[in-house]
Design a protein around this motif. Structure first.
Motif, PDB file in Angstrom:
ATOM      1  N   VAL A 119       0.854  -1.180   0.000  1.00 18.35           N
ATOM      2  CA  VAL A 119       0.000   0.000   0.000  1.00 18.35           C
ATOM      3  C   VAL A 119       0.892   1.233   0.000  1.00 18.35           C
ATOM      4  CG1 VAL A 119      -1.769   1.239   1.262  1.00 18.35           C
ATOM      5  CG2 VAL A 119      -1.773  -1.239   1.234  1.00 18.35           C
ATOM      6  N   PRO A 120       0.733   2.096  -0.976  1.00 23.50           N
ATOM      7  CA  PRO A 120       1.601   3.273  -1.013  1.00 23.50           C
ATOM      8  C   PRO A 120       1.282   4.229   0.126  1.00 23.50           C
ATOM      9  CG  PRO A 120      -0.072   3.393  -2.730  1.00 23.50           C
ATOM     10  CD  PRO A 120      -0.236   2.058  -2.086  1.00 23.50           C
ATOM     11  N   THR A 121       2.306   4.694   0.763  1.00 25.42           N
ATOM     12  CA  THR A 121       2.104   5.674   1.831  1.00 25.42           C
ATOM     13  C   THR A 121       2.700   7.001   1.373  1.00 25.42           C
ATOM     14  OG1 THR A 121       4.137   4.874   2.799  1.00 25.42           O
ATOM     15  CG2 THR A 121       2.077   4.064   3.763  1.00 25.42           C
ATOM     16  N   VAL A 122       2.016   8.032   1.773  1.00 25.78           N
ATOM     17  CA  VAL A 122       2.478   9.375   1.428  1.00 25.78           C
ATOM     18  C   VAL A 122       3.330   9.885   2.591  1.00 25.78           C
ATOM     19  CG1 VAL A 122       1.722  11.703   0.898  1.00 25.78           C
ATOM     20  CG2 VAL A 122       0.434   9.765   0.059  1.00 25.78           C
ATOM     21  N   PRO A 123       4.534  10.354   2.310  1.00 26.30           N
ATOM     22  CA  PRO A 123       5.354  10.871   3.419  1.00 26.30           C
ATOM     23  C   PRO A 123       4.681  12.048   4.107  1.00 26.30           C
ATOM     24  CG  PRO A 123       6.358  11.354   1.285  1.00 26.30           C
ATOM     25  CD  PRO A 123       5.227  10.418   1.027  1.00 26.30           C
ATOM     26  N   GLN A 124       4.675  11.975   5.423  1.00 30.69           N
ATOM     27  CA  GLN A 124       4.081  13.051   6.210  1.00 30.69           C
ATOM     28  C   GLN A 124       5.182  13.818   6.926  1.00 30.69           C
ATOM     29  OE1 GLN A 124       1.020  12.008   8.897  1.00 30.69           O
ATOM     30  NE2 GLN A 124      -0.135  10.796   7.414  1.00 30.69           N
ATOM     31  N   SER A 125       4.973  15.089   7.096  1.00 28.05           N
ATOM     32  CA  SER A 125       5.940  15.862   7.887  1.00 28.05           C
ATOM     33  C   SER A 125       5.189  16.870   8.735  1.00 28.05           C
ATOM     34  CB  SER A 125       6.939  16.574   6.964  1.00 28.05           C
ATOM     35  OG  SER A 125       6.231  17.399   6.060  1.00 28.05           O
ATOM     36  N   GLU A 126       5.855  17.290   9.790  1.00 25.22           N
ATOM     37  CA  GLU A 126       5.253  18.256  10.705  1.00 25.22           C
ATOM     38  C   GLU A 126       5.147  19.628  10.024  1.00 25.22           C
ATOM     39  OE1 GLU A 126       5.352  18.068  14.642  1.00 25.22           O
ATOM     40  OE2 GLU A 126       4.763  16.019  14.107  1.00 25.22           O
ATOM     41  N   VAL A 127       4.217  20.420  10.524  1.00 22.81           N
ATOM     42  CA  VAL A 127       4.114  21.791  10.032  1.00 22.81           C
ATOM     43  C   VAL A 127       5.161  22.627  10.765  1.00 22.81           C
ATOM     44  CG1 VAL A 127       2.575  23.734   9.707  1.00 22.81           C
ATOM     45  CG2 VAL A 127       1.660  21.430   9.724  1.00 22.81           C
ATOM     46  N   LYS A 128       6.150  23.101   9.995  1.00 20.22           N
ATOM     47  CA  LYS A 128       7.248  23.841  10.638  1.00 20.22           C
ATOM     48  C   LYS A 128       6.780  25.233  11.027  1.00 20.22           C
ATOM     49  CE  LYS A 128      10.878  21.337   8.311  1.00 20.22           C
ATOM     50  NZ  LYS A 128      11.302  21.161   6.933  1.00 20.22           N
ATOM     51  N   SER A 129       7.198  25.669  12.190  1.00 21.31           N
ATOM     52  CA  SER A 129       6.733  26.974  12.668  1.00 21.31           C
ATOM     53  C   SER A 129       7.358  28.088  11.838  1.00 21.31           C
ATOM     54  CB  SER A 129       7.088  27.154  14.137  1.00 21.31           C
ATOM     55  OG  SER A 129       8.480  27.075  14.285  1.00 21.31           O
ATOM     56  N   GLY A 130       6.577  29.119  11.636  1.00 20.15           N
ATOM     57  CA  GLY A 130       7.072  30.269  10.890  1.00 20.15           C
ATOM     58  C   GLY A 130       6.775  30.203   9.411  1.00 20.15           C
ATOM     59  N   LEU A 131       6.409  29.019   8.892  1.00 20.29           N
ATOM     60  CA  LEU A 131       6.105  28.912   7.473  1.00 20.29           C
ATOM     61  C   LEU A 131       4.640  29.294   7.218  1.00 20.29           C
ATOM     62  CD1 LEU A 131       8.050  25.732   6.376  1.00 20.29           C
ATOM     63  CD2 LEU A 131       8.650  28.115   6.007  1.00 20.29           C
ATOM     64  N   TYR A 132       4.260  29.257   5.926  1.00 15.59           N
ATOM     65  CA  TYR A 132       2.929  29.739   5.534  1.00 15.59           C
ATOM     66  C   TYR A 132       1.810  28.968   6.228  1.00 15.59           C
ATOM     67  CZ  TYR A 132      -1.263  30.204   2.675  1.00 15.59           C
ATOM     68  OH  TYR A 132      -2.551  30.385   2.254  1.00 15.59           O
ATOM     69  N   GLN A 184       0.743  19.721   0.729  1.00 18.11           N
ATOM     70  CA  GLN A 184      -0.580  20.216   1.121  1.00 18.11           C
ATOM     71  C   GLN A 184      -0.729  20.108   2.632  1.00 18.11           C
ATOM     72  OE1 GLN A 184      -3.726  18.180  -0.868  1.00 18.11           O
ATOM     73  NE2 GLN A 184      -2.704  18.203  -2.839  1.00 18.11           N
ATOM     74  N   LEU A 185      -1.493  21.013   3.172  1.00 20.89           N
ATOM     75  CA  LEU A 185      -1.799  20.932   4.601  1.00 20.89           C
ATOM     76  C   LEU A 185      -2.993  20.011   4.791  1.00 20.89           C
ATOM     77  CD1 LEU A 185      -1.356  21.985   7.512  1.00 20.89           C
ATOM     78  CD2 LEU A 185      -3.018  23.758   6.993  1.00 20.89           C
ATOM     79  N   VAL A 186      -2.860  19.023   5.695  1.00 21.54           N
ATOM     80  CA  VAL A 186      -3.956  18.112   6.000  1.00 21.54           C
ATOM     81  C   VAL A 186      -4.342  18.326   7.455  1.00 21.54           C
ATOM     82  CG1 VAL A 186      -4.658  15.716   6.178  1.00 21.54           C
ATOM     83  CG2 VAL A 186      -3.149  16.423   4.346  1.00 21.54           C
ATOM     84  N   ILE A 187      -5.597  18.658   7.691  1.00 22.10           N
ATOM     85  CA  ILE A 187      -6.028  18.858   9.082  1.00 22.10           C
ATOM     86  C   ILE A 187      -7.234  17.985   9.377  1.00 22.10           C
ATOM     87  CG2 ILE A 187      -5.141  21.208   9.316  1.00 22.10           C
ATOM     88  CD1 ILE A 187      -7.934  22.248   8.805  1.00 22.10           C
ATOM     89  N   HIS A 188      -7.294  17.525  10.619  1.00 22.85           N
ATOM     90  CA  HIS A 188      -8.453  16.762  11.087  1.00 22.85           C
ATOM     91  C   HIS A 188      -9.220  17.624  12.077  1.00 22.85           C
ATOM     92  CE1 HIS A 188      -6.881  12.483  10.065  1.00 22.85           C
ATOM     93  NE2 HIS A 188      -6.508  13.367   9.165  1.00 22.85           N
ATOM     94  N   ILE A 189     -10.547  17.649  11.895  1.00 26.68           N
ATOM     95  CA  ILE A 189     -11.367  18.484  12.776  1.00 26.68           C
ATOM     96  C   ILE A 189     -12.518  17.656  13.321  1.00 26.68           C
ATOM     97  CG2 ILE A 189     -10.830  20.632  11.561  1.00 26.68           C
ATOM     98  CD1 ILE A 189     -13.611  20.357  10.225  1.00 26.68           C
ATOM     99  N   ASN A 190     -13.263  18.221  14.243  1.00 25.38           N
ATOM    100  CA  ASN A 190     -14.487  17.567  14.712  1.00 25.38           C
ATOM    101  C   ASN A 190     -15.612  17.900  13.732  1.00 25.38           C
ATOM    102  OD1 ASN A 190     -13.273  16.564  17.039  1.00 25.38           O
ATOM    103  ND2 ASN A 190     -13.586  18.517  18.099  1.00 25.38           N
ATOM    104  N   PRO A 191     -16.534  16.944  13.518  1.00 26.47           N
ATOM    105  CA  PRO A 191     -17.575  17.193  12.499  1.00 26.47           C
ATOM    106  C   PRO A 191     -18.464  18.394  12.805  1.00 26.47           C
ATOM    107  CG  PRO A 191     -18.017  15.179  13.731  1.00 26.47           C
ATOM    108  CD  PRO A 191     -16.633  15.581  14.070  1.00 26.47           C
ATOM    109  N   GLU A 192     -18.649  18.724  14.079  1.00 28.58           N
ATOM    110  CA  GLU A 192     -19.537  19.849  14.390  1.00 28.58           C
ATOM    111  C   GLU A 192     -18.884  21.206  14.112  1.00 28.58           C
ATOM    112  OE1 GLU A 192     -17.936  18.041  18.239  1.00 28.58           O
ATOM    113  OE2 GLU A 192     -18.861  17.355  16.382  1.00 28.58           O
TER     114      GLU A 192
END
Lengths: 260, 180
Positions: A23-36, A57-65
């Motif tokens: 299964v191909p995995t997409v490399p994930q990295s932390e959001v570095k501070s100070g960047l866009y 791309q920025l990927v964020i998880h939120i609550n449905p409400e």
């Protein structure tokens, strides 16, 4: 052809495993501070449960409400004016949840954000149609294909399937060839249910041969005139020409032996 | 006593042609088959090409009509989805007798590669078909050939449409089928 295995509860037990498939995995990295993207996370504040950078791309998880508030902030404060894609993934068998996602685009800075949330089975989500007009059709499709209800949608009805359709086809429990309702849909609608016996079930076997149908099929060794009634006669032996070099009508291979 | 010698064998002998009503009516029917402009999927592109100048259906007297009331032939060109099946049947019902149906392409014949919940598995489940045209998609020449086959079929039919048997939907698949 691969051996047929019943696929009734596909998610409970994998019926097919490819030993060499990774299964191909997409490399994930932390959001570095100070960047866009960090400025966007600070704008959103506590609404974000998880964040990472995948393929730029920025990927964020939120609550449905929170979905309407988060989209509103992204649109009005961060300039994400386009919602290019929105749909859901069925994880009902695994977690009894749907995963919903929205793909947003900021044209002026050429950046994309993907917003995820997990929605419990049977729960409803708030419509983002007041913010993005594209959500109108996308949410109708989501309702059509998964049965996910959308609150405050201006016109929530099926978009692809007929209005009187039963079932939601993109659920993993929905059979590819359709359930009973789907397989008789056109017959029930046009002729009525009493015609089911007359017209018969759908032929889902592309290699099906009807031995009694002498209009469409002709058996080797049992050639009859077009449209003749099938009388259950057994197949005749195939008669080969005797003028051939070898007489195949002879059962034994004596002739072949003679030639050798 | 005849003033002029009449040569009965020559084509311009007498201004009389003898024929039967069946032949005369079928001559008229088969040489002005007007199909319904009705495309369902990619086969419709081939159907349009058949109607356009290169393949030129017009020379066979085949002119596409935009209304089922004026059409004799329904060419079901493409995938018939279950959602649309009701409308296809309604268009067929609106055509006036005599009427014929050509099922064009694999999808219309059997459902083709769309072996799914949303596609009608062969239009003969809802509409009696006269000519099945195989191919994915059939080339314009083959559609012309199908039209010529239909003309041949019409020419052997009776002028009285009540005597002609339509494809019986009931014996289509309702019969017990055995696999070989």
């Amino acid at each position: 052809m691969r051996k047929y295995v019943p696929k009734d509860n596909v998610q409970k037990k994998a019926y097919y495993t490819d030993r060499y498939h990774v299964v191909p995995t997409v490399p994930q990295s932390e959001v570095k501070s100070g960047l866009y993207f960090d400025t966007i996370l600070t704008t959103l504040g506590d609404a974000v449960n998880f964040s990472s950078i995948q393929l730029g791309q920025l990927v964020i998880h939120i609550n449905p409400e929170d979905n309407f508030q988060v989209m509103k902030t992204l649109k009005e404060s961060c300039g994400y004016l386009q919602c290019s894609e929105q749909s859901a993934v069925d994880y009902l068998a695994k977690d009894n949840e749907f995963e919903l996602f929205w793909q947003l685009l900021n044209v002026s800075v050429a950046k994309r954000i993907r917003v995820h949330c997990r929605l419990a089975n049977g729960a409803a989500i708030e419509s983002i149609e007041p913010l993005f007009k594209s959500a109108n059709f996308a949410e109708r499709e989501m309702f059509d294909m998964f049965g996910i209800k959308v609150n405050n949608h201006p016109f929530l009805k099926r978009i692809l399937m007929p209005d009187d359709w039963e079932g939601h086809p993109l659920l993993k429990t929905y059979p590819l060839h359709g359930d009973e309702f789907a397989s008789w849909y056109e017959v029930d609608k046009i002729f009525g249910k009493e015609y089911r016996d007359i017209i018969g079930p759908e032929n889902r076997d592309p290699a099906k041969i009807d031995i009694e149908d002498t209009k469409r099929f002709s058996r080797v060794g049992y050639e009859v005139p077009f449209g003749t009634e099938y009388n259950g006669e057994e197949e005749n032996d195939i008669e080969y020409s005797e003028t051939a070099l070898v007489n195949y009508n002879k059962k034994t291979s004596k002739q072949l032996d003679e030639r050798r | 006593m005849a003033q002029h010698q009449v040569n009965y064998a020559s084509s311009a002998g007498l201004p009389i042609a003898l024929t039967s009503v069946d032949k005369l009516v079928n001559w008229g029917r088969s040489n002005s088959l007007w199909p319904l402009t009705y495309g369902l999927a990619c086969c419709a592109i081939e159907m349009m090409a058949s109607g356009a100048s290169r393949y030129d259906f017009d020379r066979m007297g085949t002119i596409f009509r935009a209304s089922p009331r004026q059409a004799d032939v329904m060419i079901l060109a493409g995938t018939l989805s279950k959602k649309h099946s009701e409308f296809a049947r309604r268009l067929y019902d609106q055509m006036t007798e005599p009427k014929w149906v050509i099922s064009m392409g694999s999808c219309a014949n059997t459902g083709g590669m769309f072996n799914t919940y949303a596609t009608v598995q062969g239009v003969d489940r809802i509409i009696p078909v006269d000519i099945y045209l195989p191919g994915c998609a059939p080339r314009p020449e083959t559609l012309q050939y199908a039209m010529m086959m239909l003309q041949k079929k019409i020419r052997r039919e009776s002028a009285d449409m009540k005597k002609n048997t339509k494809q019986d939907l009931t014996t289509q698949t309702g019969k017990r089928a055995r696999l070989i």
